[in-house]
Design an enzyme around this catalytic site. Sequence first.
Site, PDB file in Angstrom:
ATOM      1  N   VAL A   5       2.970  -1.546   4.214  1.00  0.00           N
ATOM      2  CA  VAL A   5       2.629  -0.148   4.020  1.00  0.00           C
ATOM      3  C   VAL A   5       3.933   0.614   3.821  1.00  0.00           C
ATOM      4  O   VAL A   5       4.861   0.478   4.624  1.00  0.00           O
ATOM      5  CB  VAL A   5       1.881   0.406   5.254  1.00  0.00           C
ATOM      6  N   CYS A   6       4.028   1.378   2.769  1.00  0.00           N
ATOM      7  CA  CYS A   6       5.234   2.162   2.513  1.00  0.00           C
ATOM      8  C   CYS A   6       5.483   3.103   3.691  1.00  0.00           C
ATOM      9  O   CYS A   6       4.619   3.911   4.036  1.00  0.00           O
ATOM     10  CB  CYS A   6       5.094   2.965   1.226  1.00  0.00           C
ATOM     11  N   ILE A   7       6.640   2.980   4.306  1.00  0.00           N
ATOM     12  CA  ILE A   7       6.928   3.760   5.509  1.00  0.00           C
ATOM     13  C   ILE A   7       6.987   5.257   5.228  1.00  0.00           C
ATOM     14  O   ILE A   7       6.455   6.051   5.995  1.00  0.00           O
ATOM     15  CB  ILE A   7       8.203   3.259   6.221  1.00  0.00           C
ATOM     16  N   GLY A  45       3.495   6.432   4.595  1.00  0.00           N
ATOM     17  CA  GLY A  45       2.766   6.336   5.851  1.00  0.00           C
ATOM     18  C   GLY A  45       3.113   7.469   6.803  1.00  0.00           C
ATOM     19  O   GLY A  45       2.224   8.099   7.390  1.00  0.00           O
ATOM     20  N   PHE A  79       0.844  -1.187   0.000  1.00  0.00           N
ATOM     21  CA  PHE A  79       0.000   0.000   0.000  1.00  0.00           C
ATOM     22  C   PHE A  79       0.884   1.243   0.000  1.00  0.00           C
ATOM     23  O   PHE A  79       1.770   1.381   0.834  1.00  0.00           O
ATOM     24  CB  PHE A  79      -0.952  -0.034   1.202  1.00  0.00           C
TER      25      PHE A  79
END
Length: 130
Positions: A76-78, A81, A38
Amino acid sequence: MKFTIALFAPPHSPAARRALRFAEAVLAGGHQIVRLFFYQDGVHTASANVVAAQDELDVAAEWSRFVTTHQLDGVVCIAAGLRRGVLDESEAQRYQRPAANLAEGWELSGLGQLHEAAQQADRLVCFGGH
């Protein structure tokens, strides 16, 4: 067949719903999901604080249940995010924020996880890009 699925759109979008239905169909068809990734506004899907209207499907909750039930690699892409306030406990402490809100089943990690998953999969299917 092995699939990697990437979602770029927020949880209240038609793209998020289509991506979920596609992922369900992949598993129902006997195929494998290497990773769910995501990115961009798709990271909001992994927030435990998303609340859907009473007359709408809670797509974020459905995604969390799907990831947890099937024990999938939900990433989830840090960077995306952090920019959008989706934090796990570690990042909330690191940036001295009052709370974490990453929903159960998800993990924060780098964009390299998408690249790696694309290499391992037969197909990379993206939803919600511009």
